[in-house]
Write an enzyme that holds these catalytic residues in place. Structure first.
Site, PDB file in Angstrom:
ATOM      1  CE  LYS A 203      -3.641   2.266   2.628  1.00 31.14           C
ATOM      2  NZ  LYS A 203      -4.546   2.231   3.756  1.00 31.14           N
ATOM      3  N   GLY A 263      -5.045  -1.772   4.852  1.00 32.81           N
ATOM      4  CA  GLY A 263      -4.232  -2.900   4.401  1.00 32.81           C
ATOM      5  C   GLY A 263      -4.901  -4.246   4.682  1.00 32.81           C
ATOM      6  NE  ARG A 264      -6.794  -3.637  10.807  1.00 32.57           N
ATOM      7  CZ  ARG A 264      -6.117  -2.505  10.963  1.00 32.57           C
ATOM      8  NH1 ARG A 264      -4.949  -2.345  10.387  1.00 32.57           N
ATOM      9  NH2 ARG A 264      -6.620  -1.516  11.695  1.00 32.57           N
ATOM     10  CD  GLU A 349      -2.132  -4.311  11.386  1.00 32.78           C
ATOM     11  OE1 GLU A 349      -0.942  -4.636  11.503  1.00 32.78           O
ATOM     12  OE2 GLU A 349      -2.666  -4.133  10.274  1.00 32.78           O
ATOM     13  CG  HIS A 380      -4.681 -35.646  16.372  1.00 27.98           C
ATOM     14  ND1 HIS A 380      -4.886 -36.871  16.955  1.00 27.98           N
ATOM     15  CD2 HIS A 380      -5.676 -35.474  15.467  1.00 27.98           C
ATOM     16  CE1 HIS A 380      -5.953 -37.436  16.402  1.00 27.98           C
ATOM     17  NE2 HIS A 380      -6.454 -36.614  15.495  1.00 27.98           N
ATOM     18  CE  LYS A 509       5.533  -0.984   9.999  1.00 30.09           C
ATOM     19  NZ  LYS A 509       4.563  -0.292   9.166  1.00 30.09           N
TER      20      LYS A 509
HETATM   21  O1  F6P Z   1       2.280  -3.941   9.923  1.00 32.16           O
HETATM   22  C1  F6P Z   1       1.650  -2.759   9.634  1.00 32.16           C
HETATM   23  C2  F6P Z   1       1.157  -2.667   8.222  1.00 32.16           C
HETATM   24  O2  F6P Z   1       1.016  -1.319   7.951  1.00 32.16           O
HETATM   25  C3  F6P Z   1      -0.150  -3.412   7.973  1.00 32.16           C
HETATM   26  O3  F6P Z   1      -1.248  -2.729   8.437  1.00 32.16           O
HETATM   27  C4  F6P Z   1      -0.093  -3.564   6.512  1.00 32.16           C
HETATM   28  O4  F6P Z   1      -1.035  -4.468   6.033  1.00 32.16           O
HETATM   29  C5  F6P Z   1       1.337  -4.018   6.342  1.00 32.16           C
HETATM   30  O5  F6P Z   1       2.055  -3.238   7.284  1.00 32.16           O
HETATM   31  C6  F6P Z   1       1.918  -3.843   4.972  1.00 32.16           C
HETATM   32  O6  F6P Z   1       1.906  -2.511   4.557  1.00 32.16           O
HETATM   33  P1  F6P Z   1       2.131  -2.106   3.054  1.00 32.16           P
HETATM   34  O7  F6P Z   1       1.036  -2.713   2.235  1.00 32.16           O
HETATM   35  O8  F6P Z   1       2.087  -0.616   3.033  1.00 32.16           O
HETATM   36  O9  F6P Z   1       3.468  -2.636   2.609  1.00 32.16           O
END
Ligand code: F6P
Length: 545
Positions: A203, A263-264, A349, A380, A509
């Site tokens: 994204k 993103g999710r 998230e 199992h 990060k």
């Molecule tokens: O881990 C945080 C995050 O921003 C997620 O919400 C997102 O899906 C992922 O990193 C990947 O982000 P990008 O698509 O910007 O690479």
């Protein structure tokens, strides 16, 4: 006290009043419990009768949802209001599947035609890759497609690709997400650069893992086929079109989406390109239709019959009123093996937050720990703890009535029997008397029975719910994922939090960026804490051995 706080207190009072609710007794007395505590939409059924709820529980939960403004918040989401307040964004993944004739405005702009236009570009590209009319520089069709992305740019497509395996009729799909070089090395091992296409999915197009893997993939192509081959072997999906162009990917290979797609929540957007390459544009559209159908249901069905609302209410009940810290999601479907991992991001998230919309502390515990594995494998491994451990963990069983292998129907019968057996066992348990009687029937002597029987007691009264549908296909898959998306939304509204930002991933990060030169030996570790500095020194020592 606000109306919300009053409804919450009333719910907790009620929970205390039925703290000794016994599922086994209740089922023994009530043959209608399944009918009264299940709901369906077409073939999609939610059975929550094996949860400790009464009619009053539902009344109180619905009341809480009303005073929390669920209906209003839901309309705000669907209509494009900036409900993601910390990022000042609309939340419109539903617009990605609303259809070409939907009239949805984002900040005054009708976005339906933008969505349709990207879908058409994706379809053209995906079908050309599938038919072999788009080729690599050696003139050979692509046999393998590698998606490079992480989080939402990986989990949804990777999960869907596996889920829809019976509908595959395109090239093989691979997913690389981890910055661990092992992931890309193992994936590329055995692939032929001449017939491999990469999709870089991000994204933001800044995510360090994805950019690192993308550069490694670019080097791999350039080394084998020459620098000029890179553009023919790459495509990209992003909202940051300028950054993608800088990476050297051709304009007609870049598929965009928008900041109002989290993103999710992005598998319905161009992030779904690998799914489309695997199953074709028609199946992809069926997936969107399934999600659209669930969106309609979520918007229109009364709260007491509304599947995502009920799922969210039960989730809130378990987390807040019963105090369970986790839930297990167990798909009795090998092809949904990646669903628990996908739901971990979707749910944790979104709802792993500690402050409310106004920045004050949350009034309740918020999102639970979500985990799982497919059944029957989980049986199992960790089901022992679910049945006899000291924590109660509600289980969500997911089951299709029909499999895709008619010649293996006996497997599917066994799968279903196991799923139903587990929810029955969790509910019923086995008393000490029953354990004794069973051992007696086996002819064990009395002294040994007294020693062994306690170990064979199952407390039972452990909640589970079951989601059942006819079969897993693109349509029902889309519906299932939308069901879970809206469930997360419902719980987020009840918690009073913003489910659409993810500031909690930022600190790690930032620190990783600071630590990279330290690990590389370009900067001293002296200003880090003693543990971090000690670990850096030990890594260095081990590397020098
Ligand atoms: O881990 C945080 C995050 O921003 C997620 O919400 C997102 O899906 C992922 O990193 C990947 O982000 P990008 O698509 O910007 O690479």
């Amino acid at each position: 006290m606000s109306a919300y706080e009053a409804a919450l207190e009333a719910l907790k009072d009620h929970a205390r009043g039925i703290a000794d609710f016994d599922l086994r007794d209740t089922f023994a007395k009530d043959r209608d419990r399944f009918a009264r505590f299940s709901a369906s939409h077409d073939d999609l059924l939610l059975d929550y009768s094996k949860c400790a709820v009464t009619e009053e529980t539902l009344d109180r939960l619905v009341k809480l949802a009303q005073v929390a403004g669920l209906a209003e918040r839901r309309e705000e989401m669907f209509s494009g209001k900036h409900i993601n307040i910390t990022e000042d964004r609309a939340v419109l993944h539903t617009a990605l599947r609303a259809g070409a004739n939907s009239a949805i405005n984002v900040d005054g702009q009708d976005i339906a035609s933008d969505v349709e236009s990207v879908l058409r570009d994706m379809s053209k590209f995906a079908e050309a890759v599938r038919s072999g009319s788009i080729k690599g520089t050696s003139g050979k069709p692509f046999t393998d497609v590698v998606n490079i992305g992480i989080g939402g740019s990986d989990l949804g497509p990777a999960m869907a690709t596996l889920a829809l395996a019976p509908f595959h009729n395109g090239p093989r799909l691979h997913y690389v997400s981890n910055v661990d070089g092992a992931h890309i090395a193992d994936t590329l091992d055995g692939l032929d650069p001449a017939t491999t296409l990469f999709i870089v999915a991000s994204k933001t197009f800044t995510t360090i893992e994805t950019m690192t893997n993308a550069r490694t993939a670019r080097d791999w192509i350039a080394k084998a086929l020459g620098e000029d081959a890179v553009s023919a072997h790459f495509a990209a999906v992003s909202t940051a079109l300028d950054k993608v162009a800088d990476f050297g990917i051709d304009q007609d290979r870049i598929f965009g989406f928008w900041d109002w797609v989290g993103g999710r929540y992005s598998l319905w957007s161009a992030i779904g390109l690998p799914i489309m390459i695997a199953v074709g544009a028609d199946s992809f559209r069926k997936m969107l239709e399934g999600a659209r159908d669930l969106d309609r249901h979520f918007r229109q069905a009364p709260l007491r019959e509304n599947l995502p609302v009920l799922l969210g209410l039960i989730g809130f009940w378990h987390r807040v009123a019963r105090g369970y810290p986790a839930r297990a999601v167990i798909p009795y479907d090998q092809r949904l093996a990646r669903l628990p991992a996908y739901l971990q991001q979707l749910d944790m998230e979104s709802n792993g937050k500690r402050v409310r919309l106004d920045g004050t502390d949350a009034l309740t515990p918020t999102g639970p720990l979500v985990w799982g594995e497919p059944g029957t494998n989980g049986q199992h491994a960790f089901f022992q703890l679910l049945h006899q451990g000291t924590d109660v963990i509600p289980v969500e069983f997911i089951l299709a009535a029909k499999g895709h292998e008619p010649e293996l129907k006996h497997h599917h019968d066994l799968l279903i029997a196991n799923c139903l057996a587990q929810s029955e066992a969790l509910m019923k348990g086995r008393t000490l008397e029953e354990a004794r009687a069973q051992l007696q029937a086996k002819g064990m002597d009395a002294e040994k029975i007294e020693k062994i029987a306690p170990h064979r007691v199952f407390p039972g009264n452990r909640p589970s719910l079951t989601i059942l549908y006819e079969t897993l296909d693109p349509y029902s898959f889309g519906r299932l994922i939308a069901l879970y998306e809206h469930r997360v939304f419902v719980e987020g509204v009840l918690f009073g939090i913003n489910s659409f930002d993810q500031w909690g991933v930022e600190l790690g990060k930032e620190l990783a960026t600071e630590l990279q030169p330290v690990v590389e030996g370009k900067k001293s570790a002296d200003d880090r804490d003693a543990s971090t500095a000690g670990l850096v020194a030990q890594v260095k020592a081990l590397r020098e051995r």
